[in-house]
Design a protein around this motif. Sequence first.
Motif, PDB file in Angstrom:
ATOM      1  N   ASN A   1       0.769  -1.147  -0.035  1.00 16.42           N
ATOM      2  CA  ASN A   1      -0.037  -0.168  -0.023  1.00 16.42           C
ATOM      3  C   ASN A   1       0.931   1.143  -0.010  1.00 16.42           C
ATOM      4  OD1 ASN A   1      -2.296  -1.724   0.129  1.00 16.42           O
ATOM      5  ND2 ASN A   1      -2.489  -1.254   2.327  1.00 16.42           N
ATOM      6  N   GLY A   2       2.058   1.081  -0.676  1.00 12.42           N
ATOM      7  CA  GLY A   2       2.735   2.403  -1.107  1.00 12.42           C
ATOM      8  C   GLY A   2       3.872   2.396   0.397  1.00 12.42           C
ATOM      9  N   VAL A   3       3.867   1.757   1.194  1.00 15.78           N
ATOM     10  CA  VAL A   3       4.861   1.678   2.384  1.00 15.78           C
ATOM     11  C   VAL A   3       5.922   0.851   2.055  1.00 15.78           C
ATOM     12  CG1 VAL A   3       5.063   1.465   5.063  1.00 15.78           C
ATOM     13  CG2 VAL A   3       2.831   2.386   4.215  1.00 15.78           C
ATOM     14  N   PRO A   4       7.189   1.266   2.289  1.00 11.87           N
ATOM     15  CA  PRO A   4       8.352   0.233   1.875  1.00 11.87           C
ATOM     16  C   PRO A   4       8.347  -0.706   2.929  1.00 11.87           C
ATOM     17  CG  PRO A   4       8.956   2.644   1.563  1.00 11.87           C
ATOM     18  CD  PRO A   4       7.771   2.808   2.261  1.00 11.87           C
ATOM     19  N   ILE A   5       8.770  -2.008   2.611  1.00 13.01           N
ATOM     20  CA  ILE A   5       9.180  -2.915   3.515  1.00 13.01           C
ATOM     21  C   ILE A   5      10.564  -2.889   3.843  1.00 13.01           C
ATOM     22  CG2 ILE A   5       8.913  -5.474   4.151  1.00 13.01           C
ATOM     23  CD1 ILE A   5       6.059  -4.021   3.660  1.00 13.01           C
TER      24      ILE A   5
ATOM     25  N   ARG B   1      10.516   7.917   1.905  1.00 12.44           N
ATOM     26  CA  ARG B   1      11.636   7.838   0.812  1.00 12.44           C
ATOM     27  C   ARG B   1      12.999   7.910   1.459  1.00 12.44           C
ATOM     28  NH1 ARG B   1       9.076   8.345  -4.361  1.00 12.44           N
ATOM     29  NH2 ARG B   1       6.976   9.480  -4.106  1.00 12.44           N
ATOM     30  N   PHE B   2      12.801   8.411   2.675  1.00 11.21           N
ATOM     31  CA  PHE B   2      14.353   8.548   3.352  1.00 11.21           C
ATOM     32  C   PHE B   2      14.610   7.571   4.526  1.00 11.21           C
ATOM     33  CE2 PHE B   2      13.055  12.488   1.304  1.00 11.21           C
ATOM     34  CZ  PHE B   2      14.446  12.790   0.699  1.00 11.21           C
TER      35      PHE B   2
ATOM     36  N   PRO C   1       0.396   6.205  -3.271  1.00  8.78           N
ATOM     37  CA  PRO C   1       1.975   6.559  -3.487  1.00  8.78           C
ATOM     38  C   PRO C   1       2.847   6.500  -2.058  1.00  8.78           C
ATOM     39  CG  PRO C   1       0.562   8.500  -3.122  1.00  8.78           C
ATOM     40  CD  PRO C   1      -0.233   7.373  -3.090  1.00  8.78           C
ATOM     41  N   THR C   2       4.219   6.386  -2.355  1.00 14.53           N
ATOM     42  CA  THR C   2       5.062   6.451  -1.031  1.00 14.53           C
ATOM     43  C   THR C   2       4.947   7.895  -0.620  1.00 14.53           C
ATOM     44  OG1 THR C   2       6.115   4.371  -1.702  1.00 14.53           O
ATOM     45  CG2 THR C   2       7.246   5.916  -0.193  1.00 14.53           C
TER      46      THR C   2
END
Length: 268
Positions: free
Chosen positions: A62-66, A262-263, A256-257
């Motif tokens: 759902n747009g969240v980085p693992i 993103r950091f 979207p992320t």
Amino acid sequence: MASSYPTFNLSEKLSVEQVNFFNQHGFIHFKNFINNDTVTSIVQASKEVESAWIDADVKKINGVPIKYGKDLDGKKIVQRFAFINQHHKALSGLLLDPRLSALLPLAGEGSRLGSEEKDGMVFNHYINGPESSFTKMGWHTDGLRDIFYGGKLHPMLNVGIHLTSQKKENGGLRIIPGTHKQSIYQMLFRKKYFLDNNADRSEISVLPEAGDLTIHDGRLWHRVAESSIRGEESRRRVIYIPIIAGKYAPKNENSPTVFYQRFAGIVK
């Protein structure tokens, strides 16, 4: 409160004493929310989800980085799951416990469990080994996200269900009680977000046993301290579920992320 604090038992309705304690300090700790058998079944469920995500090389939910890392034997593991409640019945079923509804009034009218919002149910797996990529998290508040996007600062509470017993040397959650009542200026500038992981003289260590439940106001300054122990004794698993007020904003596979995620590399 620098070294100890009272704990409570959670039922389907909070007592006046419990509400007053939370309102004053911004956190509260409940003992024995789930039993050892339930802890074991939840950990097993996380391993099943982990195996599926590694096999499928899942990068985001759902747009969240693992966040992936390495176990002590060098095997790839998931160290931060997002929306894990949407991927196993044992985890989604945990949200049906009526005692969780007793916590909602702490966030005010219209509050809800954020099972489809923010990062959903987050499952964190910390291990202090030579190849771990997730051992600590610097000082931050969760209110920064609302400020960053120009929105109204709504209460967001973090419900933690702890799957590992820990001592102070295991690291873990550190909070500065009462800072949920701070000014916007203090929320923005009291600490260097995520970069500062130094101990604060006003912080306390939240030290749960496996099966305990804690809840802290996301507007508190808090961090995750690195374990001073290495190896198997440093392993720590905890679930976090947000309680949210304000406009309903669910996420899906097309979300979207968000900018700050993103950091994520600055968060170790």
